[in-house]
Design an enzyme around this catalytic site. Structure first.
Site, mmCIF file in Angstrom:
data_model
loop_
_atom_site.group_PDB
_atom_site.id
_atom_site.type_symbol
_atom_site.label_atom_id
_atom_site.label_comp_id
_atom_site.label_asym_id
_atom_site.label_seq_id
_atom_site.Cartn_x
_atom_site.Cartn_y
_atom_site.Cartn_z
ATOM 1 N N PRO A 104 100.994 32.180 40.787
ATOM 2 C CA PRO A 104 100.516 31.485 39.598
ATOM 3 C C PRO A 104 100.887 30.005 39.645
ATOM 4 O O PRO A 104 102.055 29.643 39.675
ATOM 5 C CB PRO A 104 101.239 32.188 38.443
ATOM 6 C CG PRO A 104 101.871 33.404 39.032
ATOM 7 C CD PRO A 104 102.037 33.139 40.484
ATOM 8 N N GLU A 105 99.880 29.142 39.671
ATOM 9 C CA GLU A 105 100.097 27.714 39.541
ATOM 10 C C GLU A 105 99.431 27.290 38.221
ATOM 11 O O GLU A 105 99.093 28.144 37.410
ATOM 12 C CB GLU A 105 99.495 26.976 40.749
ATOM 13 C CG GLU A 105 100.054 27.490 42.077
ATOM 14 C CD GLU A 105 99.459 26.807 43.292
ATOM 15 O OE1 GLU A 105 98.999 25.663 43.175
ATOM 16 O OE2 GLU A 105 99.440 27.432 44.369
#
Length: 279
Positions: free
Chosen positions: A2-3
């Site tokens: 997750p960015e």
DNA sequence: CCACGATCCTGCTAGC
DNA sequence: TGCTAGCAGGATCGTG
């Protein structure tokens, strides 16, 4: 992993799902190490009876604001997911925290790799201090070309390493750093301060475009990422370089190269993204 | 200021 | 088929 786009997608989903809901119980804590700022029983005492007033994102942190001015900051690191499910749904493997809402649903933190962390802050000031110590500006916020050029001018490190530095810009990780540099036609090992104004403009535009398009596609699901409803994103079908070693560059046909940079897999086009002095 | 390596974790894959 | 070694990586910390 997750960015920014994945955390933003999750924040939007959670906002629609749990704002206004009251926490009835806290359970499922099987890995106290994920709670760096509180003991499990303290966390439970602090959360039960609280209403979730807002869901926000800052960098890769997901923020839950509570009605007593306390807050939770969740960092999902590699494999963490926050999902809302009926409380009666079977607890899937690697669930490390369950906030039971009074309406019969759970918000659960699921993280196979156990890198993710959930921070509790009793006051807004404590949260702000924590974030300020770790995060630079939001790439989709106040960041203009001039400001980006100024930030780059005093940095002598490699461009990609700088993009991964959360104090430089908040929210960019390994996957989007490679996508951004490909879109900007900049070599990952370029010295940050060596960029011309035209190159800074390309970088600025690439940062905005790559992140906004990924958000529009609800993030990239390579393996474990799911949104708040448990759904994968769509952006993995649109990756231009990440994970494409040996495949033709989608701009010029040259095989995509892969090398290790600071122990991170780095994909780039050796033709479109020329090294120092190559333009 | 910057680079590099170790650390934390476990699912997956390559190789035998 | 079944096992194992090694890889993946965000943030942090210690060393050079």
């Amino acid at each position: 992993m997750p960015e920014l786009p994945e955390v933003e997608t999750t924040a939007r989903g959670l906002r629609a799902l749990i704002v206004g809901c009251r926490i009835g119980a806290v359970g499922g804590i099987d890995w106290p190490r994920m709670l760096p700022t509180s003991a499990p029983d303290e966390l439970a005492r602090a959360l039960v009876g609280r209403t979730i007033q807002a869901v926000e994102r800052r960098g890769k942190y997901l923020l839950l604001r509570l009605d007593d001015a306390a807050s939770l900051a969740v960092h999902r690191k590699m494999t963490g997911n926050l999902v809302v499910v009926p409380s009666v749904a079977p607890r899937q493997p690697h669930t490390h925290l369950a906030l039971s809402l009074e309406d019969g649903r759970d918000m659960r933190f699921v993280d196979p790799r156990k890198f993710g962390r959930v921070y509790y802050f009793p006051t807004p000031e404590a949260l702000e201090r924590f974030l300020a110590e770790r995060l630079g500006p939001e790439p989709l916020g106040e960041l203009g070309v001039e400001r980006l050029a100024e930030l780059l001018r005093r940095r002598r490190g490699r461009l990609k390493s700088l993009l991964l530095n959360q104090l430089f810009l908040a929210g960019i990780g390994n996957l989007y750093a490679d996508e951004i540099l490909w879109a900007a036609r900049l070599h990952p090992e370029r010295t940050a301060s060596s960029l011309s104004l035209a190159e800074v403009e390309r970088l600025h535009q690439a940062v905005q475009r790559v992140l906004l398009e990924a958000i529009a596609r609800r993030g990239t699901s390579l393996s474990t990422y799911r949104d708040a409803s448990g759904e994968p994103g769509e952006n993995q079908a649109f990756l231009q370089v990440y994970g494409r070693a040996g495949a033709p560059c989608l701009r010029c046909g040259t095989p995509i190269a892969r090398k290790l940079l600071g122990a991170r897999g780095t994909w780039f086009c050796p033709q479109c993204q020329r090294p120092e002095g190559g333009g």
